[in-house]
Scaffold this motif. Structure first.
Motif, PDB file in Angstrom:
ATOM      1  N   TRP A 148      18.112  15.124  24.323  1.00 29.82           N
ATOM      2  CA  TRP A 148      17.191  14.696  23.272  1.00 29.82           C
ATOM      3  C   TRP A 148      15.814  15.298  23.495  1.00 29.82           C
TER       4      TRP A 148
ATOM      5  N   HIS B  89      17.290  13.687  14.399  1.00 26.81           N
ATOM      6  CA  HIS B  89      18.015  14.822  13.838  1.00 26.81           C
ATOM      7  C   HIS B  89      17.888  14.867  12.316  1.00 26.81           C
TER       8      HIS B  89
ATOM      9  N   GLU C 270      15.821  19.091  22.821  1.00 28.03           N
ATOM     10  CA  GLU C 270      15.911  19.396  21.391  1.00 28.03           C
ATOM     11  C   GLU C 270      14.616  19.072  20.673  1.00 28.03           C
TER      12      GLU C 270
ATOM     13  N   THR D 139      24.004  20.766  19.521  1.00 29.29           N
ATOM     14  CA  THR D 139      24.418  19.561  18.793  1.00 29.29           C
ATOM     15  C   THR D 139      24.653  19.874  17.324  1.00 29.29           C
ATOM     16  N   THR D 140      23.727  20.570  16.690  1.00 30.49           N
ATOM     17  CA  THR D 140      23.879  20.865  15.259  1.00 30.49           C
ATOM     18  C   THR D 140      25.050  21.806  15.019  1.00 30.49           C
TER      19      THR D 140
ATOM     20  N   ARG E  88      19.782   9.977  16.235  1.00 31.64           N
ATOM     21  CA  ARG E  88      20.284  10.473  14.949  1.00 31.64           C
ATOM     22  C   ARG E  88      19.160  10.560  13.914  1.00 31.64           C
TER      23      ARG E  88
ATOM     24  N   PHE F  95      23.500  12.349  11.200  1.00 34.90           N
ATOM     25  CA  PHE F  95      22.647  13.353  11.825  1.00 34.90           C
ATOM     26  C   PHE F  95      21.958  14.245  10.799  1.00 34.90           C
TER      27      PHE F  95
END
Length: 637
Positions: free
Chosen positions: A15, A182, A18, A201-202, A179, A234
């Motif tokens: 996290w 995101h 990102e 992640t994406t 989330r 997300f």
């Protein structure tokens, strides 16, 4: 504990990294402490600090929050609206500081739900975790504990516009905030800022969206829906548009927007009418574009206005290409005469041949907007549709669900009092198509079929016209097929004087060159003791009544040679209680068996049928005979 701590560390590190990547070259304003290393976490709290906090609060902390503190003693930017979460030195009792217990959940009584009682006490006993936020309260409740010892987290802000949001644990709360981070990064705000938000992640989520699309086309819609729901949370592109197609076919309409597909010219012909139909149903008179098409082009908005007008006048038609398109036309023809079960079987058989308009098109969701075929797609049939492989994808075809129409006529006697169908009258005509009924029993030679409407609309929109005499008992009747070789004309809640002294069945005129059956039922109503239960059945042939009977309370009037299977004494013994409809049910069942007829319950209760205005069900009053109009008794000179 080590494994759990490592899981937290992995999650928080991802996290934080990102988040740092998403900031680009920009420094986050007002966040001096996080600038040097661009991290969201803090140094871990020692067991001594955690123990001291528990001693100060008088509680042993729940497992997930305790483990979190042992990895990071606090957190920056939990989602988009909580800028700093408390560490060991900042956790404090909330003690209903904002006085919110007065408003949530409101006044309690002995019938209050357990969750409301729990919420009422939360404000005074919870620990406050928000230190800096956009007026967001983050509260950890020691009174809401699960079997694992986890405490629920509640969040609330004045701009929520709803009740506090509950998360089962601190870990569940943090995952939700991850989330949210995101979603905000994937939003149009981030795109306008010129930042690309791409990471492991994406990429994994976008791969899951594509896999879900293929699953959905192959009939594996439940697995697809689960993956798409995660991707929607997300904020991944495409996910919401795909997921909403599944949701709408399952009968869900709340917050279904098809996210960007309705205003895309490629998808609009399929998707936009579904939103317009829902708007016409729930937001009459309100602006269409503002609610459903805020980003649409002028051309799409103009098309939407045209669809709205067509939906309101009943002329909208869903269309599709190829084999499935031809099945749609056949199914519509079946549905408009009441055979909605056959319409569904026609659509279902052609589903494997359905082809999407483009890659993000999962199913013929536009059917939901069609005035005739939309009601046919019940949530159960929506599941069956979604479970059927389409667009050439392999998969197992599901077994068909049961039809929605019971056989015969007896179901009419099971309608509960107060329902529009609890009283009724109908004609059954042999060897005549429904379209031919207006010429036989229409109010005049110009009578034609109206566009299909619901039975309720037929009743509420019916208005007498000046060319109808005040004594005339005319009806706006719905028509359709009543089985092989039979048509019906049906009116719900006819009112008036059932089978009164001037009763003249339209079945006489309908029976020219054939047979016609007339049935009229007015059940007993306890609040109107002067009006007993009335049940009438008669059969006419070539313009003459052959036989019939009328039961009025405990009195039965029979005419002609009634066949043994239909003799009224078999169904209506003299000592039958006034409210007992078992005799009516038996009579209807015997009639259906004798003639091989049925009435379509689903079409009459949920779908649309053609209607027309009939000739009077009574004769003109003779000299000196009284008749009633709008509550006044009149007398012919």
């Amino acid at each position: 504990m080590t494994d759990v701590s490592e899981d937290w560390r992995t999650f928080l590190t991802r996290w934080s990294q990102e988040w740092a990547d998403a900031q680009g070259a920009e420094e986050p304003a007002g966040d001096e402490e996080s600038k040097p290393d661009r991290r969201l976490d803090f140094p871990a709290a020692s067991q001594e600090r955690i123990g001291a906090l528990e001693e100060r609060l008088g509680h042993q902390l729940p497992p997930s929050y305790r483990t979190f503190l042992a990895v990071s003693d606090g957190w920056r930017h939990a989602g988009g609206f909580v800028w700093l979460l408390a560490g060991t030195g900042q956790v404090r009792p909330h003690e209903d500081a904002a006085g919110l217990s007065e408003y949530f959940p409101g006044e309690l009584d002995e019938d209050s739900a357990p969750e409301d009682v729990l919420l009422a006490g939360m404000w005074g006993r919870a620990l406050q975790l928000d230190v800096e936020s956009d007026a967001v309260h983050v509260l950890l409740d020691p009174g809401d504990v699960d079997e694992a010892g986890e405490w629920a987290v509640y969040t609330w802000a004045p701009w929520y516009g709803d009740m506090p949001r509950r998360y089962g644990s601190f870990r569940a709360f943090m995952e939700a905030m991850y989330r949210e981070f995101h979603r905000l990064q994937a939003s149009s705000r981030s795109k306008r800022a010129g930042r690309e938000f791409v990471n492991a992640t994406t990429r994994a989520l976008d791969e899951s969206v594509e896999a879900a699309r293929l699953d959905a086309l192959g009939g594996r819609y439940e697995r697809a829906a689960t993956a798409l729901a995660e991707a929607v949370a997300f904020g991944r592109p495409r996910a919401a548009g795909l997921h909403d197609q599944i949701r709408r076919l399952l009968g869900e309409t709340y917050m279904v927007s098809f996210r960007g597909l309705a205003d895309d010219p490629l998808y609009a012909p399929e998707i936009m009418p579904v939103l317009v139909a829902e708007h016409a149903r729930t937001r009459r008179g309100e602006d269409l574009a503002a609610h459903n098409l805020p980003g649409a082009s002028g051309a799409v908005r103009e098309a939407a206005d045209q669809v709205l007008e067509q939906l309101r006048d009943g002329s909208f038609r869903y269309t599709a290409e190829g084999v499935f398109g031809r099945a749609v036309e056949e199914a519509r023809e079946q549905a408009r005469w009441g055979d909605t079960d056959a319409a569904w079987h026609t659509l279902r058989a052609a589903l494997p041949e359905w082809r999407p308009r483009s890659p993000d098109h999962l199913a013929p969701v536009g059917l939901c907007a069609d005035p005739l075929l939309g009601p046919v797609i019940t949530p159960e049939r929506g599941r069956e549709l979604l479970a059927t492989p389409r667009a050439g994808r392999p998969g197992e075809v599901p077994p068909p669900t049961a039809g929605l129409d019971p056989p015969g006529l007896a179901w009419l006697a099971d309608i509960a009092p107060g329902n529009i169908l609890s009283s009724y009258r109908f004609l059954l005509v042999e060897g005549v198509e429904p379209a031919g009924l207006p010429s036989r029993i229409g109010v005049d030679e110009s009578t034609v079929l109206n566009d299909p409407v619901t039975l309720w609309d037929a009743r509420t929109r019916f208005r007498r016209t000046d060319d109808v005499p005040p004594w005339a008992d005319v009806a706006l009747t719905a028509v359709g097929r009543a089985g092989p070789g039979w048509s019906f004309a049906f009116e719900a809640a006819p009112g008036g004087n059932a089978v009164g002294p001037r009763f003249l069945s339209p079945g006489l005129a309908a029976s020219r060159g054939t047979r016609a059956v007339t049935v009229w039922s007015e059940p007993f109503r306890g609040h109107r003791p002067g009006l007993p239960h009335v049940f009438h059945l008669s059969v006419a042939e070539n313009g003459e009544e052959r036989y019939g009977f009328t039961v009025r309370g405990t009195t039965t009037d029979s005419r002609g040679p009634v066949p043994g299977a239909l003799r009224p004494d078999r169904f209506f013994p003299p000592d039958t209680p006034a409210e007992d409809r078992r005799g009516e049910r038996l009579a209807l069942d015997a009639l259906a068996t004798e003639l091989g007829v049925a009435l379509p319950r689903f079409a009459l209760t949920h779908s649309r049928l053609h209607t027309f205005r009939t000739r009077p069900w009574n004769r003109a009053p003779g000299p000196g005979e009284a008749y009633m109009t709008v509550g006044f008794v009149s007398r012919r000179p």
